[in-house]
Design a protein around this motif. Structure first.
Motif, short mmCIF file in Angstrom:
data_model
loop_
_atom_site.label_atom_id
_atom_site.label_comp_id
_atom_site.label_asym_id
_atom_site.label_seq_id
_atom_site.Cartn_x
_atom_site.Cartn_y
_atom_site.Cartn_z
N GLU A 44 -43.67 46.29 -61.66
CA GLU A 44 -43.18 47.25 -60.71
C GLU A 44 -43.75 48.82 -61.08
OE1 GLU A 44 -41.91 46.22 -58.07
OE2 GLU A 44 -40.29 45.01 -58.13
N ASP A 57 -38.82 42.11 -66.83
CA ASP A 57 -38.79 40.73 -66.91
C ASP A 57 -40.10 40.21 -67.29
OD1 ASP A 57 -38.44 38.06 -66.62
OD2 ASP A 57 -38.13 38.30 -64.37
N ASP A 60 -37.43 47.97 -55.87
CA ASP A 60 -37.95 48.39 -54.85
C ASP A 60 -37.08 49.05 -53.86
OD1 ASP A 60 -36.41 46.39 -53.51
OD2 ASP A 60 -38.24 45.04 -53.02
N SER A 100 -44.29 42.38 -52.69
CA SER A 100 -42.96 41.39 -52.81
C SER A 100 -43.42 40.58 -54.02
CB SER A 100 -42.79 40.63 -51.59
OG SER A 100 -41.87 39.65 -52.03
N LYS A 101 -42.52 40.46 -55.03
CA LYS A 101 -42.85 39.45 -56.17
C LYS A 101 -42.26 37.97 -56.04
CE LYS A 101 -44.27 43.24 -58.21
NZ LYS A 101 -44.06 43.85 -57.09
N1 UDP Z 1 -38.23 40.13 -59.82
C1 UDP Z 1 -37.86 39.93 -61.39
N2 UDP Z 1 -38.70 38.83 -61.74
C2 UDP Z 1 -39.09 37.93 -61.07
C3 UDP Z 1 -39.56 38.54 -59.69
C4 UDP Z 1 -38.98 39.51 -59.34
O1 UDP Z 1 -37.25 40.51 -62.17
O2 UDP Z 1 -40.01 37.09 -61.51
C5 UDP Z 1 -37.54 41.64 -59.48
C6 UDP Z 1 -38.40 42.34 -58.86
O3 UDP Z 1 -38.96 43.28 -59.73
C7 UDP Z 1 -37.49 43.16 -58.04
C8 UDP Z 1 -36.48 42.05 -57.74
O4 UDP Z 1 -36.56 41.28 -58.61
O5 UDP Z 1 -36.59 44.25 -58.49
C9 UDP Z 1 -36.55 41.33 -56.15
O6 UDP Z 1 -38.04 40.95 -56.07
P1 UDP Z 1 -38.84 41.42 -54.63
O7 UDP Z 1 -38.58 42.71 -54.19
O8 UDP Z 1 -40.48 41.24 -54.73
O9 UDP Z 1 -38.14 40.15 -53.52
P2 UDP Z 1 -38.09 40.32 -52.06
O10 UDP Z 1 -37.28 41.75 -51.75
O11 UDP Z 1 -39.58 40.38 -51.50
O12 UDP Z 1 -37.20 39.05 -51.60
#
Ligand code: UDP
Ligand code: MG
Length: 315
Positions: free
Chosen positions: A13, A48, A103, A211-212
């Motif tokens: 991030e 992470d 995020d 997005s992760k």
């Molecule tokens: N995250 C994490 N490990 C992972 C994938 C995601 O710690 O393997 C964290 C990421 O940094 C974020 C949160 O989980 O703080 C949610 O991820 P993201 O915003 O990418 O997911 P989305 O909102 O698209 O569902």
């Protein structure tokens, strides 16, 4: 005044972390100034296993502010496990915790309302999105399908609630007693009981970065959600098998009658179709049963879920 710990998992991030820490710190300081929370309240970032500069940024922020703590995990263990690592490391050092994505897609302006509900006696306060316009069409419809499917499969989840929630220390301690490797917090927590409440907000766009959660990770999370909470798919398979058996029996009786009445059928294709169909049903069913056996295999190993290799904590 109660002590708050905000827990934020972070995976690659670097693009948004500076902004996130600034916004969260402002919020924390404001809440402290207005005597809403204990002055020793803090934010815990969980790195992470990021491969970018996330950890360096966190170290710097920790040096700059007495309200920022950070831990680093030895490998990327996924959002759910990273969050658990954070929650378990704050549970003895706070009265309540709020988990939040890095995020800032979840509206932090409802945090105060969450705290009020905690002060009013709630042990768990769910952040629920009442509007997902900022998510892509695909994300919205796949999420909707997911919640529908989960409830059809008998898993209790809160619709449109992700991992933005407040939990009291006693809930955290109880949560740490759940030893499963296949972690699906959104299913576990609603099944725990306690006094719960909700706050509503509209979900924002990511402040930066990507997005992760790849499609693969989303499917894995959904699969985990189902197979670690319910055996209904296996029940359905059993029922399906039984119905097909009855159908086959009926077909047999029908052929027998046709034989004696002299009406033999040429039906080659119907035979082939049923063979293919049944073959498919069997493979699919074995596959689902296999998912559960596989889960049991990993649970039986009792592998550790994460390893904290660095722990930056202000005394
Ligand atoms: N995250 C994490 N490990 C992972 C994938 C995601 O710690 O393997 C964290 C990421 O940094 C974020 C949160 O989980 O703080 C949610 O991820 P993201 O915003 O990418 O997911 P989305 O909102 O698209 O569902
Ligand atoms: Mg996000």
């Amino acid at each position: 005044m109660y002590k708050l710990a905000i827990v934020v998992p972070c995976y690659n991030e670097e693009a948004i972390l500076k902004q996130t820490t600034e916004v969260l710190l402002n919020l924390l300081e404001e809440l402290i100034d207005r005597a809403k929370i204990n002055p020793d309240s803090y934010i815990l970032f969980v790195n992470d296993g990021s491969r970018d500069d996330t950890w360096d940024i966190l170290c710097r922020e920790h040096d700059l502010s007495k309200n920022i703590n950070a831990i680093s995990l030895a490998a990327n263990v996924g959002h759910q496990n990273a969050l658990l690592a954070g929650l378990e490391s704050v549970m003895d050092d706070c009265d309540f915790a709020i988990s939040l994505d890095a995020d800032l897609q979840d509206d932090i302006s409802v945090i105060e309302e969450m705290i009020d509900k905690y002060n009013a006696g709630a042990d768990i306060v769910y952040g629920v999105r009442n509007d997902r316009q900022t998510d892509s069409f695909f994300k919205r419809s796949s999420a909707k399908l997911f919640y529908k499917f989960m409830s059809a499969m008998g898993v209790k989840t809160i619709e449109n609630h992700a991992d933005f929630r407040l939990m009291s220390a006693r809930v955290l301690k109880q949560l740490s007693q759940y030893n499963e490797r296949n972690l699906f917090l959104r299913g576990i927590i609603p099944s725990m009981g306690y006094k719960t409440d909700r706050v509503y907000y509209s979900r924002k766009k990511r402040t930066g970065g990507k997005s992760k959660y790849s499609l693969g990770k989303m499917i894995k999370l959904a699969g985990n959600g189902i197979t670690s909470f319910t055996i209904r798919p296996i029940t359905l398979i059993t029922a399906l098998g039984f119905i097909i058996m009855l159908l086959a029996l009926a077909a047999f009786l029908y052929t027998l009658i046709s034989y004696f009445t002299g009406n033999t059928e040429p039906g080659w294709s119907s035979l082939m179709i049923s063979i293919w169909f049944l073959g498919g049903v069997q493979l699919f069913s074995i596959g689902i049963v296999g998912q559960y056996v596989g889960k049991a295999y990993f649970e039986a190993k009792q592998r550790p879920r994460y390893d904290i290799i660095e722990n930056l904590k202000h005394k």
